[in-house]
Motif scaffolding. Structure first.
Motif, PDB file in Angstrom:
ATOM      1  N   ASN A   5       1.765  15.927  -1.459  1.00  0.00           N
ATOM      2  CA  ASN A   5       1.902  15.421  -0.202  1.00  0.00           C
ATOM      3  C   ASN A   5       0.394  14.993   0.491  1.00  0.00           C
ATOM      4  OD1 ASN A   5       4.566  16.318   0.022  1.00  0.00           O
ATOM      5  ND2 ASN A   5       3.990  18.286   0.604  1.00  0.00           N
ATOM      6  N   GLU A  28      -0.166  11.525  -0.946  1.00  0.00           N
ATOM      7  CA  GLU A  28       0.704  10.531  -0.116  1.00  0.00           C
ATOM      8  C   GLU A  28       0.310  10.345   0.848  1.00  0.00           C
ATOM      9  OE1 GLU A  28       5.254   9.768   1.408  1.00  0.00           O
ATOM     10  OE2 GLU A  28       4.983  11.639   0.228  1.00  0.00           O
ATOM     11  N   SER A  38      -3.063   8.173   0.644  1.00  0.00           N
ATOM     12  CA  SER A  38      -2.722   6.810   0.203  1.00  0.00           C
ATOM     13  C   SER A  38      -2.509   5.667   1.104  1.00  0.00           C
ATOM     14  CB  SER A  38      -1.426   6.868  -1.000  1.00  0.00           C
ATOM     15  OG  SER A  38      -0.298   7.196  -0.309  1.00  0.00           O
ATOM     16  N   ARG A  39      -1.902   6.112   2.294  1.00  0.00           N
ATOM     17  CA  ARG A  39      -1.604   5.078   3.232  1.00  0.00           C
ATOM     18  C   ARG A  39      -2.986   4.616   3.997  1.00  0.00           C
ATOM     19  NH1 ARG A  39       3.699   5.659   3.546  1.00  0.00           N
ATOM     20  NH2 ARG A  39       4.668   7.617   2.763  1.00  0.00           N
ATOM     21  N   GLN A  79       3.180  11.869  -9.974  1.00  0.00           N
ATOM     22  CA  GLN A  79       2.486  10.973  -9.311  1.00  0.00           C
ATOM     23  C   GLN A  79       3.104   9.406  -9.626  1.00  0.00           C
ATOM     24  OE1 GLN A  79      -2.181  11.870  -9.511  1.00  0.00           O
ATOM     25  NE2 GLN A  79      -1.277  13.046 -11.095  1.00  0.00           N
ATOM     26  N   LEU A 126       5.571   8.887  -7.082  1.00  0.00           N
ATOM     27  CA  LEU A 126       4.804   8.831  -5.700  1.00  0.00           C
ATOM     28  C   LEU A 126       4.431   7.101  -5.514  1.00  0.00           C
ATOM     29  CD1 LEU A 126       3.759   9.483  -3.093  1.00  0.00           C
ATOM     30  CD2 LEU A 126       1.712  10.422  -4.408  1.00  0.00           C
ATOM     31  N   LYS A 150       7.357   4.924  -4.986  1.00  0.00           N
ATOM     32  CA  LYS A 150       7.662   5.186  -3.580  1.00  0.00           C
ATOM     33  C   LYS A 150       6.912   4.181  -2.875  1.00  0.00           C
ATOM     34  CE  LYS A 150       8.257   8.799  -0.057  1.00  0.00           C
ATOM     35  NZ  LYS A 150       8.067  10.354   0.245  1.00  0.00           N
ATOM     36  N   LEU A 151       5.437   4.506  -2.937  1.00  0.00           N
ATOM     37  CA  LEU A 151       4.615   3.647  -2.045  1.00  0.00           C
ATOM     38  C   LEU A 151       4.366   2.482  -2.530  1.00  0.00           C
ATOM     39  CD1 LEU A 151       2.156   6.690  -1.926  1.00  0.00           C
ATOM     40  CD2 LEU A 151       3.612   5.893  -0.198  1.00  0.00           C
TER      41      LEU A 151
END
Length: 257
Positions: free
Chosen positions: A76, A79, A82-83, A114, A117, A120-121
């Motif tokens: 989490n 994530e 990463s933004r 990972q 993730l 997802k991103l």
């Protein structure tokens, strides 16, 4: 102008002279670099350096050696970080069969989490591979990592694996070992990898190129990597610098400055 796609300026090796190291990199023609975080300590430092310098970007990921310490909290956390606008990739991640701190089964599971993730991103991933090439390729194929692609960091494998890596939408990054006199595999790869999939890096403070082998590596030395690849391919250093920087810009979704 050079793009060092993998540096660890966020480690203690640079605590005494980090600013001078960055200045030397700029003087050597390094236009951009990505500082790679891989654990609780280095990830925040990577982002901090990216915030302090316009030309520095960050990658965040969890190193396979420490996979045994990875929980949903870390997932989490990655994530969330990463933004950040200066984070351009997830990694380094992958498998490391040289050390025995983390069981292979746990490494594989953390690697898969990972990759998912990253998908997802919609972010590229940076692969750490030590003595685990076939398992890494198998997992990347299973997880359909080609949808995001990424970098085979400090590629030091047989050219026989290039096709599989390229089909997975990965770039091949070469560092200091390509300059070693006895390093036949990296030299062969440097000649064979398609020019539009080639990247350069230092992985500093590790793997310093000749003639600094065995000493602390730093981003300025990426110029020596570019020089060696240019010689092997029969191109100018300027051509290698231009194409590898353009490749990195494309992968990391950066606009040319």
């Amino acid at each position: 102008m050079l793009f060092d796609t993998h540096v660890h300026l966020n480690v203690a090796h640079f605590d005494q002279d980090r600013d001078q190291v960055i200045k030397r990199a700029q003087e050597a023609g390094v236009e951009k670099m990505v500082v790679v975080g891989f654990d609780h300590e280095t990830i925040p430092k990577a982002i901090e350096l990216a915030e302090q310098h316009d030309f520095i970007y960050a990658a965040v990921g969890w190193h396979p050696v420490d996979a045994i310490d990875f929980t949903d909290h870390e997932l989490n956390w990655l994530e969330e970080l990463s933004r950040h606008p200066k984070v351009v990739a997830l990694g380094e991640m992958g498998l490391d069969y040289h050390w025995d701190k983390s069981p292979k089964s746990i490494q594989k599971e953390v690697f898969k989490k990972q990759i998912r993730l990253a998908k997802k991103l919609n972010m590229p991933i940076i692969i750490h591979n030590r003595e685990a090439t076939e398992d890494i390729i198998e997992i990347l194929q299973q997880e359909e990592a080609q949808t995001v692609g990424g970098i085979m960091h400090c590629y030091n494998d047989s050219p026989n694996y290039l096709t599989a890596c390229l089909e997975l939408n990965f770039y091949i990054s070469l560092g200091g070992p390509v300059t070693f006199k006895n390093a036949s595999l990296p030299k062969e790869v440097a000649k064979e990898v398609p020019i539009d999939r080639l990247l350069i890096e230092t992985d500093c403070p590790f793997l310093a190129p000749h003639p600094y082998r065995g000493k602390r590596n730093e981003p300025a030395y990426v110029a020596l990597v570019a020089e060696q690849i240019a010689e092997l391919r029969g191109l100018s250093v300027a051509e290698i610098a231009q194409v590898t920087t353009a490749n990195a810009d494309k992968l990391f979704k950066l606009t040319r400055s």
